[in-house]
Design a protein around this motif. Sequence first.
Motif, short mmCIF file in Angstrom:
data_model
loop_
_atom_site.label_atom_id
_atom_site.label_comp_id
_atom_site.label_asym_id
_atom_site.label_seq_id
_atom_site.Cartn_x
_atom_site.Cartn_y
_atom_site.Cartn_z
N LEU A 123 0.83 -1.21 0.00
CA LEU A 123 0.00 0.00 0.00
C LEU A 123 0.87 1.25 0.00
N ARG A 124 1.91 1.26 0.81
CA ARG A 124 2.81 2.43 0.84
C ARG A 124 3.41 2.67 -0.52
N GLN A 125 3.82 1.59 -1.20
CA GLN A 125 4.44 1.73 -2.50
C GLN A 125 3.45 2.28 -3.53
N ILE A 126 2.23 1.83 -3.47
CA ILE A 126 1.21 2.32 -4.41
C ILE A 126 0.93 3.81 -4.17
N LEU A 127 0.83 4.20 -2.91
CA LEU A 127 0.57 5.61 -2.59
C LEU A 127 1.75 6.50 -2.98
N GLU A 128 2.96 5.95 -2.91
CA GLU A 128 4.13 6.72 -3.32
C GLU A 128 4.18 6.90 -4.83
N ASP A 129 3.79 5.86 -5.56
CA ASP A 129 3.95 5.87 -7.01
C ASP A 129 2.74 6.43 -7.76
N SER A 130 1.58 6.35 -7.18
CA SER A 130 0.35 6.77 -7.87
C SER A 130 -0.13 8.11 -7.31
N SER A 131 -0.01 9.15 -8.10
CA SER A 131 -0.46 10.47 -7.64
C SER A 131 -1.97 10.47 -7.42
N GLU A 132 -2.70 9.75 -8.26
CA GLU A 132 -4.16 9.70 -8.12
C GLU A 132 -4.56 9.07 -6.80
N ALA A 133 -3.94 7.94 -6.47
CA ALA A 133 -4.26 7.27 -5.21
C ALA A 133 -3.82 8.11 -4.02
N ARG A 134 -2.67 8.74 -4.12
CA ARG A 134 -2.14 9.55 -3.03
C ARG A 134 -3.04 10.76 -2.75
N GLU A 135 -3.45 11.46 -3.81
CA GLU A 135 -4.31 12.63 -3.64
C GLU A 135 -5.67 12.25 -3.07
N LEU A 136 -6.20 11.13 -3.54
CA LEU A 136 -7.50 10.68 -3.04
C LEU A 136 -7.40 10.29 -1.57
N ASN A 137 -6.32 9.63 -1.22
CA ASN A 137 -6.10 9.25 0.17
C ASN A 137 -5.97 10.47 1.06
N ASP A 138 -5.25 11.49 0.59
CA ASP A 138 -5.10 12.73 1.37
C ASP A 138 -6.43 13.42 1.56
N ASP A 139 -7.26 13.45 0.50
CA ASP A 139 -8.57 14.08 0.60
C ASP A 139 -9.45 13.37 1.63
N ILE A 140 -9.37 12.05 1.66
CA ILE A 140 -10.16 11.28 2.62
C ILE A 140 -9.71 11.59 4.03
N ARG A 141 -8.41 11.65 4.24
CA ARG A 141 -7.87 11.92 5.58
C ARG A 141 -8.20 13.34 6.04
N ASN A 142 -8.27 14.26 5.08
CA ASN A 142 -8.54 15.66 5.42
C ASN A 142 -10.02 15.99 5.46
N GLY A 143 -10.87 15.03 5.14
CA GLY A 143 -12.30 15.25 5.15
C GLY A 143 -12.81 16.01 3.95
N ALA A 144 -12.01 16.10 2.88
CA ALA A 144 -12.39 16.87 1.70
C ALA A 144 -12.96 16.00 0.59
N ALA A 145 -13.05 14.70 0.82
CA ALA A 145 -13.50 13.79 -0.23
C ALA A 145 -14.99 13.50 -0.09
N GLY A 146 -15.60 13.08 -1.18
CA GLY A 146 -17.01 12.71 -1.18
C GLY A 146 -17.23 11.38 -0.51
N PRO A 147 -18.49 11.00 -0.31
CA PRO A 147 -18.81 9.75 0.39
C PRO A 147 -18.36 8.49 -0.35
N ASP A 148 -18.22 8.60 -1.66
CA ASP A 148 -17.80 7.43 -2.43
C ASP A 148 -16.28 7.27 -2.51
N ALA A 149 -15.55 8.21 -1.97
CA ALA A 149 -14.09 8.22 -2.13
C ALA A 149 -13.42 6.97 -1.57
N PRO A 150 -13.78 6.49 -0.37
CA PRO A 150 -13.12 5.27 0.12
C PRO A 150 -13.29 4.08 -0.80
N LEU A 151 -14.49 3.93 -1.37
CA LEU A 151 -14.72 2.82 -2.30
C LEU A 151 -13.89 2.99 -3.56
#
Length: 237
Positions: A123-151
């Motif tokens: 998981l760490r490697q994917i988040l490091e290499d994939s900007s899309e996954a990393r940004e989505l993960n950051d949005d979820i952690r910051n509360g800025a993502a929509g309800p479907d974001a975790p899925l």
Amino acid sequence: MAVYVYSIVGDKHPLHLDGVTGIGESPSELRMITEGPLRAVVSDAPDDLRPKRRDLTAHQGVQNRLMADGTILPLRFGLTAEDDEAVRAALEAHATEYVDKLQALEGCAEYHLKASEDEEALLRQILEDSSEARELNDDIRNGAAGPDAPLVLGELVAKEAQARQNALATGVVEALSAFAREQEISQLTGGDFLSASFLVSEDQDELFLTTELSLANQMGDEFQFRLHGPLPPYSFV
């Protein structure tokens, strides 16, 4: 009386089975059924044949003893025949096939490799290499993502993990196949990304083992390689 069949060997096999016992609570004596150039190693089949640890161990013990002295066609646990004549008839009917397979397996053993990767490291490697996954993960952690974001993130990570591990499995198999006569890919279980069997001849054994160890070291501590062998060549019979 029903007979339990362990293995098929050629008529030149020395069959050193002194002290080796077969399956069953009170194992009957191992014996040979001969037909032409082939022999089947059998014993009386117990009435309550089930894959108990005791009997699985006994079955494997017969195979290991036979394999130590020559080429064998090891049969999977649980194979029975109606009687000695049924075994003899099978040896006669499939004589050419069995003799050819014995020749193909001469001097070979099976090695089975399973490999897995630490999930957190992946998981760490994917988040490091994939900007899309990393940004989505950051949005979820910051509360800025929509309800479907975790899925969405879960699906993205699963897809990326599958692609990465498929590529890793292909690379490992290709590297080891250079020192194997054949290979068979097995169904995955648990968190493994690779489950494969390799048929390795005696003259390639050292190179195969050295390459497997080198691959495991190169891939690092996040990966676990579990190699079993030399084994009777069940996967190639």
